[in-house]
Design a protein around this motif. Structure first.
Motif, PDB file in Angstrom:
ATOM      1  N   PRO A  47       0.827  -1.204   0.000  1.00 10.63           N
ATOM      2  CA  PRO A  47       0.000   0.000   0.000  1.00 10.63           C
ATOM      3  C   PRO A  47       0.865   1.259   0.000  1.00 10.63           C
ATOM      4  CG  PRO A  47      -0.707  -1.545   1.707  1.00 10.63           C
ATOM      5  CD  PRO A  47       0.618  -2.025   1.202  1.00 10.63           C
ATOM      6  N   THR A  48       0.366   2.315  -0.611  1.00 13.69           N
ATOM      7  CA  THR A  48       1.044   3.612  -0.530  1.00 13.69           C
ATOM      8  C   THR A  48       0.527   4.424   0.649  1.00 13.69           C
ATOM      9  OG1 THR A  48      -0.543   4.636  -2.060  1.00 13.69           O
ATOM     10  CG2 THR A  48       1.443   3.658  -3.015  1.00 13.69           C
ATOM     11  N   GLY A  49      -0.499   3.905   1.322  1.00 12.75           N
ATOM     12  CA  GLY A  49      -1.027   4.575   2.498  1.00 12.75           C
ATOM     13  C   GLY A  49      -2.145   3.755   3.115  1.00 12.75           C
ATOM     14  N   GLY A  50      -2.468   4.027   4.368  1.00  5.36           N
ATOM     15  CA  GLY A  50      -3.546   3.324   5.040  1.00  5.36           C
ATOM     16  C   GLY A  50      -3.184   1.899   5.387  1.00  5.36           C
ATOM     17  N   ALA A  51      -4.213   1.107   5.656  1.00  5.65           N
ATOM     18  CA  ALA A  51      -3.987  -0.263   6.125  1.00  5.65           C
ATOM     19  C   ALA A  51      -4.955  -1.226   5.451  1.00  5.65           C
ATOM     20  CB  ALA A  51      -4.149  -0.338   7.641  1.00  5.65           C
ATOM     21  N   LEU A  52      -4.506  -2.484   5.363  1.00  2.00           N
ATOM     22  CA  LEU A  52      -5.278  -3.558   4.757  1.00  2.00           C
ATOM     23  C   LEU A  52      -5.242  -4.753   5.703  1.00  2.00           C
ATOM     24  CD1 LEU A  52      -6.626  -5.136   2.408  1.00  2.00           C
ATOM     25  CD2 LEU A  52      -4.342  -5.366   1.393  1.00  2.00           C
ATOM     26  N   TYR A  53      -6.416  -5.250   6.076  1.00  2.00           N
ATOM     27  CA  TYR A  53      -6.511  -6.331   7.047  1.00  2.00           C
ATOM     28  C   TYR A  53      -7.138  -7.570   6.419  1.00  2.00           C
ATOM     29  CZ  TYR A  53      -5.656  -2.617  10.443  1.00  2.00           C
ATOM     30  OH  TYR A  53      -5.105  -1.569  11.140  1.00  2.00           O
ATOM     31  N   LEU A  54      -6.512  -8.720   6.670  1.00  2.00           N
ATOM     32  CA  LEU A  54      -7.024 -10.010   6.214  1.00  2.00           C
ATOM     33  C   LEU A  54      -7.162 -10.917   7.420  1.00  2.00           C
ATOM     34  CD1 LEU A  54      -7.791 -11.950   3.893  1.00  2.00           C
ATOM     35  CD2 LEU A  54      -5.356 -12.552   3.739  1.00  2.00           C
ATOM     36  N   ASP A  55      -8.360 -11.335   7.677  1.00  3.95           N
ATOM     37  CA  ASP A  55      -8.648 -12.200   8.825  1.00  3.95           C
ATOM     38  C   ASP A  55      -8.147 -11.572  10.128  1.00  3.95           C
ATOM     39  OD1 ASP A  55      -9.844 -14.438   9.900  1.00  3.95           O
ATOM     40  OD2 ASP A  55      -8.071 -15.697   9.720  1.00  3.95           O
ATOM     41  N   GLY A  56      -8.302 -10.261  10.233  1.00  9.71           N
ATOM     42  CA  GLY A  56      -7.969  -9.543  11.463  1.00  9.71           C
ATOM     43  C   GLY A  56      -6.532  -9.111  11.598  1.00  9.71           C
ATOM     44  N   ARG A  57      -5.656  -9.512  10.654  1.00 11.53           N
ATOM     45  CA  ARG A  57      -4.248  -9.124  10.710  1.00 11.53           C
ATOM     46  C   ARG A  57      -3.887  -8.277   9.500  1.00 11.53           C
ATOM     47  NH1 ARG A  57      -1.099 -14.647  10.845  1.00 11.53           N
ATOM     48  NH2 ARG A  57       0.674 -13.214  10.657  1.00 11.53           N
ATOM     49  N   GLN A  58      -2.934  -7.364   9.696  1.00 12.22           N
ATOM     50  CA  GLN A  58      -2.465  -6.589   8.554  1.00 12.22           C
ATOM     51  C   GLN A  58      -1.820  -7.534   7.547  1.00 12.22           C
ATOM     52  OE1 GLN A  58      -0.722  -2.823   8.476  1.00 12.22           O
ATOM     53  NE2 GLN A  58      -1.367  -2.215  10.526  1.00 12.22           N
ATOM     54  N   LEU A  59      -2.089  -7.280   6.288  1.00 11.21           N
ATOM     55  CA  LEU A  59      -1.626  -8.176   5.234  1.00 11.21           C
ATOM     56  C   LEU A  59      -0.108  -8.338   5.251  1.00 11.21           C
ATOM     57  CD1 LEU A  59      -2.951  -9.748   2.839  1.00 11.21           C
ATOM     58  CD2 LEU A  59      -2.155  -7.892   1.376  1.00 11.21           C
ATOM     59  N   GLN A  60       0.617  -7.233   5.553  1.00  8.98           N
ATOM     60  CA  GLN A  60       2.080  -7.282   5.533  1.00  8.98           C
ATOM     61  C   GLN A  60       2.648  -8.190   6.621  1.00  8.98           C
ATOM     62  OE1 GLN A  60       0.096  -4.625   5.390  1.00  8.98           O
ATOM     63  NE2 GLN A  60       1.104  -2.831   4.509  1.00  8.98           N
ATOM     64  N   ALA A  61       1.815  -8.557   7.613  1.00  5.89           N
ATOM     65  CA  ALA A  61       2.298  -9.396   8.710  1.00  5.89           C
ATOM     66  C   ALA A  61       2.366 -10.873   8.332  1.00  5.89           C
ATOM     67  CB  ALA A  61       1.385  -9.229   9.935  1.00  5.89           C
ATOM     68  N   TYR A  62       1.765 -11.229   7.200  1.00  3.40           N
ATOM     69  CA  TYR A  62       1.749 -12.628   6.789  1.00  3.40           C
ATOM     70  C   TYR A  62       3.049 -13.007   6.076  1.00  3.40           C
ATOM     71  CZ  TYR A  62      -3.274 -13.140   7.701  1.00  3.40           C
ATOM     72  OH  TYR A  62      -4.511 -13.214   8.304  1.00  3.40           O
ATOM     73  N   HIS A  63       3.521 -14.196   6.358  1.00  6.47           N
ATOM     74  CA  HIS A  63       4.597 -14.790   5.568  1.00  6.47           C
ATOM     75  C   HIS A  63       4.002 -15.215   4.226  1.00  6.47           C
ATOM     76  CE1 HIS A  63       7.559 -17.756   4.200  1.00  6.47           C
ATOM     77  NE2 HIS A  63       8.428 -17.106   4.975  1.00  6.47           N
ATOM     78  N   GLU A  64       4.816 -15.273   3.198  1.00  6.56           N
ATOM     79  CA  GLU A  64       4.327 -15.562   1.845  1.00  6.56           C
ATOM     80  C   GLU A  64       3.546 -16.876   1.782  1.00  6.56           C
ATOM     81  OE1 GLU A  64       6.086 -16.202  -2.690  1.00  6.56           O
ATOM     82  OE2 GLU A  64       7.388 -15.450  -1.088  1.00  6.56           O
ATOM     83  N   TRP A  65       4.109 -17.945   2.356  1.00  4.17           N
ATOM     84  CA  TRP A  65       3.420 -19.232   2.294  1.00  4.17           C
ATOM     85  C   TRP A  65       2.143 -19.224   3.131  1.00  4.17           C
ATOM     86  CZ3 TRP A  65       2.344 -21.763   6.748  1.00  4.17           C
ATOM     87  CH2 TRP A  65       3.113 -21.460   7.884  1.00  4.17           C
ATOM     88  N   GLU A  66       2.169 -18.457   4.222  1.00  3.45           N
ATOM     89  CA  GLU A  66       1.002 -18.361   5.087  1.00  3.45           C
ATOM     90  C   GLU A  66      -0.140 -17.640   4.373  1.00  3.45           C
ATOM     91  OE1 GLU A  66       0.169 -17.027   9.732  1.00  3.45           O
ATOM     92  OE2 GLU A  66       1.770 -16.065   8.560  1.00  3.45           O
ATOM     93  N   LEU A  67       0.204 -16.557   3.660  1.00  4.19           N
ATOM     94  CA  LEU A  67      -0.798 -15.814   2.900  1.00  4.19           C
ATOM     95  C   LEU A  67      -1.388 -16.678   1.798  1.00  4.19           C
ATOM     96  CD1 LEU A  67      -2.234 -13.135   2.294  1.00  4.19           C
ATOM     97  CD2 LEU A  67      -0.272 -12.496   0.867  1.00  4.19           C
ATOM     98  N   ALA A  68      -0.550 -17.514   1.171  1.00  2.00           N
ATOM     99  CA  ALA A  68      -1.001 -18.356   0.065  1.00  2.00           C
ATOM    100  C   ALA A  68      -2.006 -19.418   0.513  1.00  2.00           C
ATOM    101  CB  ALA A  68       0.198 -19.027  -0.603  1.00  2.00           C
ATOM    102  N   ARG A  69      -2.091 -19.669   1.817  1.00  2.00           N
ATOM    103  CA  ARG A  69      -3.069 -20.637   2.317  1.00  2.00           C
ATOM    104  C   ARG A  69      -4.409 -19.978   2.630  1.00  2.00           C
ATOM    105  NH1 ARG A  69       0.065 -24.815   6.407  1.00  2.00           N
ATOM    106  NH2 ARG A  69       1.704 -25.474   4.935  1.00  2.00           N
ATOM    107  N   ILE A  70      -4.440 -18.668   2.592  1.00  4.57           N
ATOM    108  CA  ILE A  70      -5.681 -17.936   2.869  1.00  4.57           C
ATOM    109  C   ILE A  70      -6.234 -17.292   1.601  1.00  4.57           C
ATOM    110  CG2 ILE A  70      -6.745 -16.057   4.187  1.00  4.57           C
ATOM    111  CD1 ILE A  70      -4.674 -16.463   6.314  1.00  4.57           C
ATOM    112  N   SER A  71      -5.331 -16.801   0.747  1.00  7.67           N
ATOM    113  CA  SER A  71      -5.731 -16.022  -0.422  1.00  7.67           C
ATOM    114  C   SER A  71      -5.072 -16.588  -1.679  1.00  7.67           C
ATOM    115  CB  SER A  71      -5.313 -14.558  -0.233  1.00  7.67           C
ATOM    116  OG  SER A  71      -5.548 -13.801  -1.399  1.00  7.67           O
ATOM    117  N   SER A  72      -5.844 -16.665  -2.763  1.00 12.05           N
ATOM    118  CA  SER A  72      -5.297 -17.082  -4.056  1.00 12.05           C
ATOM    119  C   SER A  72      -5.889 -16.208  -5.145  1.00 12.05           C
ATOM    120  CB  SER A  72      -5.581 -18.567  -4.327  1.00 12.05           C
ATOM    121  OG  SER A  72      -6.979 -18.788  -4.420  1.00 12.05           O
ATOM    122  N   ALA A  73      -5.289 -16.289  -6.333  1.00 10.33           N
ATOM    123  CA  ALA A  73      -5.699 -15.368  -7.390  1.00 10.33           C
ATOM    124  C   ALA A  73      -5.629 -16.031  -8.756  1.00 10.33           C
ATOM    125  CB  ALA A  73      -4.816 -14.117  -7.382  1.00 10.33           C
ATOM    126  N   VAL A  74      -6.470 -15.540  -9.674  1.00 13.77           N
ATOM    127  CA  VAL A  74      -6.402 -15.859 -11.095  1.00 13.77           C
ATOM    128  C   VAL A  74      -6.290 -14.523 -11.816  1.00 13.77           C
ATOM    129  CG1 VAL A  74      -7.532 -16.906 -13.089  1.00 13.77           C
ATOM    130  CG2 VAL A  74      -7.806 -17.936 -10.820  1.00 13.77           C
TER     131      VAL A  74
END
Length: 368
Positions: A56-83
């Protein structure tokens, strides 16, 4: 439903350049949130930020109650996926092997699939309807088949959030509808939240639960399809000048041909719509009447006709309105009748009889 993902004055962009600022959105399990807006508005930039690809260039983003930047890459990949929009071109990989890539957040560094992983791949391919393609060469499959396989790959991560960037862009209408209906089935269980961007407004209107409208570097509006597709807002969102957009029908129309009408159309009940569009393509100004306020022809006639004579809904067409239409008809070169007559539009028969008596009536196929 609790919010799986939400933002707090989020701003997104590249480096020091902010593209969209002060974003407030929430994604809930069991819902499809669709991003719409003009090209270049920042929809893909926002999606990449929600995925964690861009900070983000500003503000905050929360996923499942935690800031997105706090997730490890593999941990995030178990919660969120993309096409994503970009289509991968893996060489010498079967469809099943491409789908299996979705299990790598669980396999460790060696990427060795267990029997449990293989079971999940098989069941996911069955759920998405591509099990029969397991041994097929991925590079030789159609766009529709590939898109379903990429969806299966994303679902193999067992995500709670699925992000889709223009998922139907390369698909024909058959595969668009199949794909979006599959998304609706997937969220129906109430465990998966979906965020996607789309350009096909008529499909976004029909398949999304909530819409986020981005324009001019900000979130312009957020609401249900019923709220967004009303009051002419879509024309405002996209700055439509050449033509019009009917939010109720979900159709875009070309600009009307201005000028004194040369053809009078006795239409109604949806029968005149193809002719209105044909006359518009040919650059022939025309008039239409008499249409009740609730007639199927009316939105298209209003968008394309030089003159439309309208009467009250749920009542027989009045003699006064037919007289008004007759005066317009007399100034035209030709008359075309596309409808039959019943109790509601019976008075319109007078227009047809006048056209016959004065040799003005022509067949649709005679229009050039």
């Amino acid at each position: 439903m609790s919010e799986l993902l939400y933002t707090d004055k989020l701003s997104v962009g590249y480096g020091e350049k902010t593209v969209v600022r002060d974003i407030a959105l929430a994604a809930k399990p069991g819902q499809v949130l669709c991003l719409i807006g003009p090209n270049g508005a920042g929809k893909s930039t926002l999606l990449k930020t929600l995925m964690g690809t861009l900070p983000p260039t500003g503000g905050a983003l929360y996923l499942d109650g935690r800031q997105l930047q706090a997730y490890h890459e593999w941990e995030l990949a178990r919660i969120s996926s993309a096409v994503l929009t970009a289509r991968p071109e893996p060489e010498l990989m079967t469809a099943a092997e491409v789908v299996s890539v979705g299990r790598y957040p669980y396999t460790g560094r060696l990427g060795i699939l267990t029997e449990e992983d293989r079971r999940i791949v098989r069941e996911t391919m069955e759920k998405v309807g591509v099990a029969q393609l397991a041994d097929a060469d991925f590079s030789r499959l159609s766009d529709g088949q590939r898109q379903r396989l990429l969806l299966a790959r994303a679902l193999c991560q067992q995500p709670r959030l699925l992000i889709l960037d223009e998922p139907t862009s390369f698909l024909d209408i058959h595969h668009k509808l199949d794909f979006l209906q599959l998304i609706r089935v997937l969220v129906k269980g109430g465990e998966l939240a979906v965020i996607m961007s789309m350009h096909e407004l008529e499909l976004a209107q029909r398949f999304a639960d909530m819409l986020l409208c981005i324009r001019g570097g900000r979130v312009d509006r957020m609401g249900s399809p019923e709220e967004i597709f009303s009051g002419g807002y879509i024309e405002q969102l996209y700055d439509i000048e050449n033509g019009s957009y009917d939010s109720l029908a979900g159709t875009a129309e070309a600009p009307r041909t201005e000028g004194a009408p040369r053809v009078f159309v006795i239409g109604g009940g949806g029968s005149g719509i193809p002719l209105y569009r044909r006359l518009c393509r040919l650059g022939i100004p025309f008039a239409v009447g008499v249409l009740p306020e609730n007639d199927l022809d009316l939105p298209t006639a209003r968008a394309l006709a030089a003159i439309v004579i309208i009467d009250r809904a749920n009542e027989p067409v009045s003699a006064d309105k037919v007289n008004e239409a007759l005066e317009i008809l007399k100034t035209c070169e030709h008359v075309v009748c596309t409808t039959s007559f019943g109790s509601v539009n019976l008075e319109n028969r007078r227009l047809l009889e006048y056209a016959k008596a004065h040799n003005m009536l022509i067949n649709v196929n005679e229009i050039e």
